[in-house]
Design a protein around this motif. Structure first.
Motif, PDB file in Angstrom:
ATOM      1  N   GLY A 167      34.066  -1.844 -43.802  1.00  0.00           N
ATOM      2  CA  GLY A 167      33.175  -2.480 -43.467  1.00  0.00           C
ATOM      3  C   GLY A 167      32.529  -3.251 -44.835  1.00  0.00           C
ATOM      4  N   GLN A 168      31.865  -4.259 -44.570  1.00  0.00           N
ATOM      5  CA  GLN A 168      31.190  -5.202 -45.685  1.00  0.00           C
ATOM      6  C   GLN A 168      29.757  -5.826 -45.421  1.00  0.00           C
ATOM      7  OE1 GLN A 168      33.363  -8.717 -46.648  1.00  0.00           O
ATOM      8  NE2 GLN A 168      32.817  -8.308 -49.016  1.00  0.00           N
ATOM      9  N   GLY A 169      28.681  -5.502 -46.272  1.00  0.00           N
ATOM     10  CA  GLY A 169      27.496  -5.915 -46.010  1.00  0.00           C
ATOM     11  C   GLY A 169      26.940  -6.897 -47.030  1.00  0.00           C
ATOM     12  N   VAL A 221      32.413  -0.724 -48.022  1.00  0.00           N
ATOM     13  CA  VAL A 221      32.871   0.638 -47.494  1.00  0.00           C
ATOM     14  C   VAL A 221      34.443   0.594 -47.468  1.00  0.00           C
ATOM     15  CG1 VAL A 221      32.813   2.521 -46.288  1.00  0.00           C
ATOM     16  CG2 VAL A 221      30.865   1.071 -46.287  1.00  0.00           C
ATOM     17  N   TYR A 222      35.202   1.543 -48.027  1.00  0.00           N
ATOM     18  CA  TYR A 222      36.705   1.502 -48.097  1.00  0.00           C
ATOM     19  C   TYR A 222      37.192   3.090 -47.725  1.00  0.00           C
ATOM     20  CZ  TYR A 222      35.817  -2.264 -51.338  1.00  0.00           C
ATOM     21  OH  TYR A 222      35.401  -3.643 -51.686  1.00  0.00           O
ATOM     22  N   GLU A 265      30.964   1.228 -52.278  1.00  0.00           N
ATOM     23  CA  GLU A 265      30.609   0.715 -53.479  1.00  0.00           C
ATOM     24  C   GLU A 265      29.482  -0.431 -53.392  1.00  0.00           C
ATOM     25  OE1 GLU A 265      33.125  -1.386 -57.049  1.00  0.00           O
ATOM     26  OE2 GLU A 265      33.687  -1.945 -54.901  1.00  0.00           O
ATOM     27  N   PHE A 266      28.446  -0.223 -54.320  1.00  0.00           N
ATOM     28  CA  PHE A 266      27.125  -1.073 -54.095  1.00  0.00           C
ATOM     29  C   PHE A 266      27.515  -2.463 -55.193  1.00  0.00           C
ATOM     30  CE2 PHE A 266      25.632   2.594 -52.128  1.00  0.00           C
ATOM     31  CZ  PHE A 266      24.901   2.254 -51.229  1.00  0.00           C
ATOM     32  N   HIS A 276      21.398  -8.765 -54.601  1.00  0.00           N
ATOM     33  CA  HIS A 276      20.761  -8.439 -53.176  1.00  0.00           C
ATOM     34  C   HIS A 276      20.331  -6.977 -53.036  1.00  0.00           C
ATOM     35  CE1 HIS A 276      22.800 -12.162 -52.035  1.00  0.00           C
ATOM     36  NE2 HIS A 276      23.797 -11.857 -52.497  1.00  0.00           N
ATOM     37  N   GLY A 277      19.894  -6.490 -54.216  1.00  0.00           N
ATOM     38  CA  GLY A 277      19.266  -5.313 -54.074  1.00  0.00           C
ATOM     39  C   GLY A 277      20.368  -3.995 -54.090  1.00  0.00           C
TER      40      GLY A 277
END
Length: 417
Positions: free
Chosen positions: A51-53, A58-59, A77-78, A83-84
């Motif tokens: 997923g990607q935000g 996320v991996y 991974e942030f 973007h906070g």
């Protein structure tokens, strides 16, 4: 994972070396997608992006030299200072550390930092790898209680954030980036369209208009979201357009009644009016009148045991496979043939993973069925994928998952056909 700690400065945690993230060719963010992470002194390979935000990706990652010792996990991974990202990392880490240990909350194994080849340092969470989400189940065809007891508002309950934990045989909550303690709301905009409670809708609108508001959303917003999720699970369709309509605001109870009256595909073992009444109590407009997580669990709906259908078992992975349509009764009572079949089945099943045990009952319940316990759900999923449709002694194999807890107790129940 016993070596994984929560403290980044712990002497047991080795600082990752730079040059871990490299560009890779793919369809998603080719310039930034990592191919390796060094976590606590071990190299973990990125298998896929889950997923990607806006602030994090996320991996799925794996570590191990041999298939028998391979460990799978998830890395969130942030993005640093964008973007906070840093704030989101510290927020989610804090919440997960505070409510760890519950069977319905995703497990945080540890935290680490990742150094990209460009010198950028990103904070990461090493998390339990979970399986299909409720959203996946809706496409194919009670975790809020603990969060509420701890005084937390999840603030983003939706099918994609409720995932199946195969080894624990239960659904778990993920993504605590918007979570907050009741009375300490520190985010203006909460919840996702289609699952947003009326008070959150009002709060978001006022904040967007620049109006100063006293943020006071409670765990009641999570109960509202859960009510929508249950309604979607029952109806089998996404209800975003419905719950965002004016008709929903004016005639919500009538719409719920209509969905229940028009849905004839229902397991007869569950009196659906109990579920209908529970959902209605979750979707009351006034937050203080909605049921709480504790009172919801007292509903008769949760006290009724029922056996899942075969097609349901296929969707929820466990370490145990149940193989059907394989063995004739005549083979069960010839001891020599029976032992040969046991050996043949074990040899075949071990091709797909490490087999812990194998059982072929000679009498009902489970007569002639093959139960195969793998060391983990990853092995059983691979076996289920590869065995289904194969032939064994001229018969086509049907492979479904089977509850590990029931298998361990020797409870080989007959499922509803």
């Amino acid at each position: 994972m016993a070596h994984c700690g929560f403290n980044e400065t712990s002497p047991k945690v080795q600082t990752p070396r730079p040059e871990i993230v490299k560009p890779t060719h793919g369809t998603i963010d080719q310039s930034k997608k990592p191919v390796l992470f060094e976590i606590f002194g071990e190299i973990w390979t990125v298998q896929s992006q889950l997923g990607q935000g806006v602030s994090a990706s996320v991996y799925r990652v794996s570590s191990g030299r041999a298939a028998a010792t391979t460990t799978a996990a998830a890395v969130k991974e942030f993005q640093a200072d964008t973007h906070g990202g840093d704030y989101g990392y510290h927020k989610e880490r804090s919440v997960l550390e505070d409510i760890q240990g519950h069977k319905n909350i995703v497990t945080l194994y540890g935290v680490f930092t990742n150094h990209s080849c460009m010198g950028v340092v990103n904070h990461c969470l090493l998390l339990e790898l979970l399986d299909v989400s409720v959203s996946d189940l809706l496409v194919r065809g009670s975790s809020a209680t603990q969060v509420g007891r701890e005084g937390y508002v999840h603030a983003d309950l939706k099918p994609r954030n409720i995932l199946w934990g195969a080894d624990d045989e239960g659904f778990k909550l993920i993504d605590f980036g918007l979570s907050f303690k009741e009375g300490n709301q520190d985010v203006k905009y909460i919840q996702t369209d289609g699952y947003r409670a009326p008070e959150a809708e009002l709060q978001n609108s006022l904040a967007q208009a620049g109006v100063e508001v006293d943020y006071g959303c409670t765990t009641a917003v999570d109960i509202w979201s859960l009510g929508i999720i249950l309604l979607e699970m029952f109806s089998g369709v996404k209800l975003k357009d419905t719950v965002c309509s004016q008709e929903w605001k004016d005639n919500r109870t009538a719409i719920v009644d209509h969905l229940f009256a028009s849905n004839s595909v229902v397991c007869p073992a569950i009196p659906v009016y109990h579920l209908r009444d529970l959902i209605k109590s979750m979707l009351l407009n006034e937050p203080k009148q909605r049921c709480t997580a504790e009172t919801a669990l007292l509903s008769p709906f949760f006290s009724i045991p029922f056996a899942p259908r075969i097609e349901d078992l296929v969707l929820l992975p466990t370490p145990v496979l149940r193989l059907l349509n394989l063995i004739d009764d005549s083979h069960l009572h010839n001891e020599e043939e029976y032992e040969d079949i046991l050996e043949d089945m074990k040899e075949e099943c071990q091709k797909y993973g490490s087999v812990v045990s194998l059982l072929i009952p000679k009498e009902n319940p489970g007569k002639g069925e093959v139960f195969v316990e793998y060391v983990n759900s990853s092995d059983s999923k691979e076996a289920q994928r590869l065995l289904t449709g194969r032939t064994f002694d001229g018969k086509f194999v049907v492979a479904t998952f089977y509850p590990l807890s029931a298998y361990k107790r020797g409870y080989l129940y007959q499922t509803v056909q």
